[in-house]
Design a protein around this motif. Sequence first.
Motif, PDB file in Angstrom:
ATOM      1  N   UNK A 155      10.049 -36.184 -54.087  1.00  0.00           N
ATOM      2  CA  UNK A 155       9.795 -35.673 -52.746  1.00  0.00           C
ATOM      3  C   UNK A 155      11.013 -35.796 -51.847  1.00  0.00           C
ATOM      4  N   UNK A 156      10.755 -35.862 -50.544  1.00  0.00           N
ATOM      5  CA  UNK A 156      11.838 -35.967 -49.571  1.00  0.00           C
ATOM      6  C   UNK A 156      12.580 -37.294 -49.757  1.00  0.00           C
ATOM      7  N   UNK A 157      13.896 -37.255 -49.840  1.00  0.00           N
ATOM      8  CA  UNK A 157      14.657 -38.488 -50.089  1.00  0.00           C
ATOM      9  C   UNK A 157      14.480 -39.550 -49.011  1.00  0.00           C
ATOM     10  N   UNK A 165       5.561 -47.303 -36.254  1.00  0.00           N
ATOM     11  CA  UNK A 165       4.870 -47.217 -37.541  1.00  0.00           C
ATOM     12  C   UNK A 165       5.545 -48.141 -38.558  1.00  0.00           C
ATOM     13  N   UNK A 166       4.764 -48.537 -39.561  1.00  0.00           N
ATOM     14  CA  UNK A 166       5.311 -49.386 -40.612  1.00  0.00           C
ATOM     15  C   UNK A 166       6.306 -48.586 -41.454  1.00  0.00           C
ATOM     16  N   UNK A 167       7.395 -49.221 -41.801  1.00  0.00           N
ATOM     17  CA  UNK A 167       8.451 -48.555 -42.567  1.00  0.00           C
ATOM     18  C   UNK A 167       8.504 -49.094 -43.984  1.00  0.00           C
ATOM     19  N   UNK A 168       9.030 -48.273 -44.892  1.00  0.00           N
ATOM     20  CA  UNK A 168       9.320 -48.762 -46.238  1.00  0.00           C
ATOM     21  C   UNK A 168      10.824 -48.648 -46.460  1.00  0.00           C
ATOM     22  N   UNK A 169      11.259 -48.833 -47.696  1.00  0.00           N
ATOM     23  CA  UNK A 169      12.692 -48.873 -47.967  1.00  0.00           C
ATOM     24  C   UNK A 169      13.375 -47.515 -47.829  1.00  0.00           C
ATOM     25  N   UNK A 170      12.575 -46.449 -47.624  1.00  0.00           N
ATOM     26  CA  UNK A 170      13.147 -45.106 -47.541  1.00  0.00           C
ATOM     27  C   UNK A 170      12.840 -44.407 -46.220  1.00  0.00           C
ATOM     28  N   UNK A 171      12.386 -45.135 -45.222  1.00  0.00           N
ATOM     29  CA  UNK A 171      12.017 -44.479 -43.966  1.00  0.00           C
ATOM     30  C   UNK A 171      12.633 -45.184 -42.761  1.00  0.00           C
ATOM     31  N   UNK A 172      12.788 -44.410 -41.673  1.00  0.00           N
ATOM     32  CA  UNK A 172      13.308 -44.930 -40.409  1.00  0.00           C
ATOM     33  C   UNK A 172      12.396 -44.454 -39.286  1.00  0.00           C
ATOM     34  N   UNK A 173      12.539 -45.060 -38.121  1.00  0.00           N
ATOM     35  CA  UNK A 173      11.759 -44.629 -36.965  1.00  0.00           C
ATOM     36  C   UNK A 173      12.394 -43.426 -36.282  1.00  0.00           C
ATOM     37  N   UNK A 174      11.563 -42.480 -35.841  1.00  0.00           N
ATOM     38  CA  UNK A 174      12.035 -41.345 -35.055  1.00  0.00           C
ATOM     39  C   UNK A 174      12.401 -41.825 -33.650  1.00  0.00           C
ATOM     40  N   UNK A 175      13.041 -40.934 -32.885  1.00  0.00           N
ATOM     41  CA  UNK A 175      13.412 -41.244 -31.515  1.00  0.00           C
ATOM     42  C   UNK A 175      12.196 -41.072 -30.607  1.00  0.00           C
ATOM     43  N   UNK A 176      11.904 -42.059 -29.785  1.00  0.00           N
ATOM     44  CA  UNK A 176      10.784 -41.973 -28.850  1.00  0.00           C
ATOM     45  C   UNK A 176      10.996 -40.819 -27.859  1.00  0.00           C
ATOM     46  N   UNK A 177      10.000 -39.946 -27.751  1.00  0.00           N
ATOM     47  CA  UNK A 177      10.076 -38.838 -26.798  1.00  0.00           C
ATOM     48  C   UNK A 177      10.949 -37.684 -27.251  1.00  0.00           C
ATOM     49  N   UNK A 187      14.417 -32.791 -41.415  1.00  0.00           N
ATOM     50  CA  UNK A 187      14.496 -31.646 -42.319  1.00  0.00           C
ATOM     51  C   UNK A 187      15.924 -31.330 -42.735  1.00  0.00           C
ATOM     52  N   UNK A 188      16.846 -31.409 -41.778  1.00  0.00           N
ATOM     53  CA  UNK A 188      18.253 -31.105 -42.083  1.00  0.00           C
ATOM     54  C   UNK A 188      18.803 -32.100 -43.102  1.00  0.00           C
ATOM     55  N   UNK A 189      18.557 -33.381 -42.860  1.00  0.00           N
ATOM     56  CA  UNK A 189      19.085 -34.422 -43.746  1.00  0.00           C
ATOM     57  C   UNK A 189      18.486 -34.288 -45.148  1.00  0.00           C
ATOM     58  N   UNK A 190      17.183 -34.122 -45.220  1.00  0.00           N
ATOM     59  CA  UNK A 190      16.536 -34.057 -46.533  1.00  0.00           C
ATOM     60  C   UNK A 190      16.924 -32.800 -47.305  1.00  0.00           C
ATOM     61  N   UNK A 191      17.153 -31.696 -46.605  1.00  0.00           N
ATOM     62  CA  UNK A 191      17.604 -30.477 -47.286  1.00  0.00           C
ATOM     63  C   UNK A 191      18.975 -30.713 -47.922  1.00  0.00           C
ATOM     64  N   UNK A 192      19.866 -31.371 -47.170  1.00  0.00           N
ATOM     65  CA  UNK A 192      21.209 -31.630 -47.700  1.00  0.00           C
ATOM     66  C   UNK A 192      21.151 -32.621 -48.869  1.00  0.00           C
ATOM     67  N   UNK A 195      19.611 -30.937 -52.059  1.00  0.00           N
ATOM     68  CA  UNK A 195      20.577 -30.050 -52.709  1.00  0.00           C
ATOM     69  C   UNK A 195      21.664 -30.870 -53.411  1.00  0.00           C
ATOM     70  N   UNK A 196      22.099 -31.939 -52.762  1.00  0.00           N
ATOM     71  CA  UNK A 196      23.151 -32.776 -53.352  1.00  0.00           C
ATOM     72  C   UNK A 196      22.669 -33.419 -54.656  1.00  0.00           C
ATOM     73  N   UNK A 197      21.462 -33.957 -54.631  1.00  0.00           N
ATOM     74  CA  UNK A 197      20.948 -34.597 -55.842  1.00  0.00           C
ATOM     75  C   UNK A 197      20.767 -33.580 -56.978  1.00  0.00           C
ATOM     76  N   UNK A 198      20.388 -32.363 -56.618  1.00  0.00           N
ATOM     77  CA  UNK A 198      20.246 -31.325 -57.630  1.00  0.00           C
ATOM     78  C   UNK A 198      21.592 -31.022 -58.280  1.00  0.00           C
ATOM     79  N   UNK A 199      22.625 -30.928 -57.445  1.00  0.00           N
ATOM     80  CA  UNK A 199      23.967 -30.651 -57.986  1.00  0.00           C
ATOM     81  C   UNK A 199      24.466 -31.822 -58.815  1.00  0.00           C
TER      82      UNK A 199
END
Length: 207
Positions: A155-157, A165-177, A187-192, A195-199
């Motif tokens: 899935x999404x890296x 919210x509770x975080x795991x080793x692969x998640x961060x908090x979004x910016x409030x507001x 979306x931008x980060x995960x798309x890049x 694609x990188x992992x595929x290459x």
Amino acid sequence: MREKRWFPILYMFVVTAFFSSIVIGVTSLTRRRVEANATLAFERAVLEVVPDLFDAPPSNAEVHPRFVELVAEPMASSGGAYTVTKDGRLVAYALPFLGQGFWAPIGGVIGIDADAKTVTGIAFYEQNETPGLGAEITKAPFRSQFKRKVLTDQGAPLGMRRPGAELDESSVHAITGATQTSTRLEGIINAALTEWRSKMGEEGTRP
């Protein structure tokens, strides 16, 4: 006395040409500086995503020489990412990303350890999000969350969760507001990264 009907037209033509030449001249004179500043911002972002490269952040005059010394251009074997080496050893991959934010494009670099799984840092060289809200993505409290996060195998890296919210080793908090900026950046980060992992997989270099 015969009226010179052509005079107003000639006058407007001369005035327009005069001021147009000034605008074109100023644009030409500043273009190189604008391009140089953009290059400096990008090279600094690449160096910033790799921790412990320097005892102190390099000055503007030091950025380009350090970049040339430590950073190699993207190659097929690096999945299109820049590679950062020190003392002849691969230290990290520096993967650029660029996409549409809430108000304007967001451009940045995410660092990935030589193990191709662990995030070393994130930095931004371009953004025009709302000051005090979306623009907080460039501040240390948000950026520091990415260090030592691990890219998921499925899935999404990386994930971006709501503040608190509770975080795991692969998640961060979004910016409030700044939901729109956070969602788009995720979306931008995960798309890049996807694609990188595929290459990297295609090149057989992914662990």
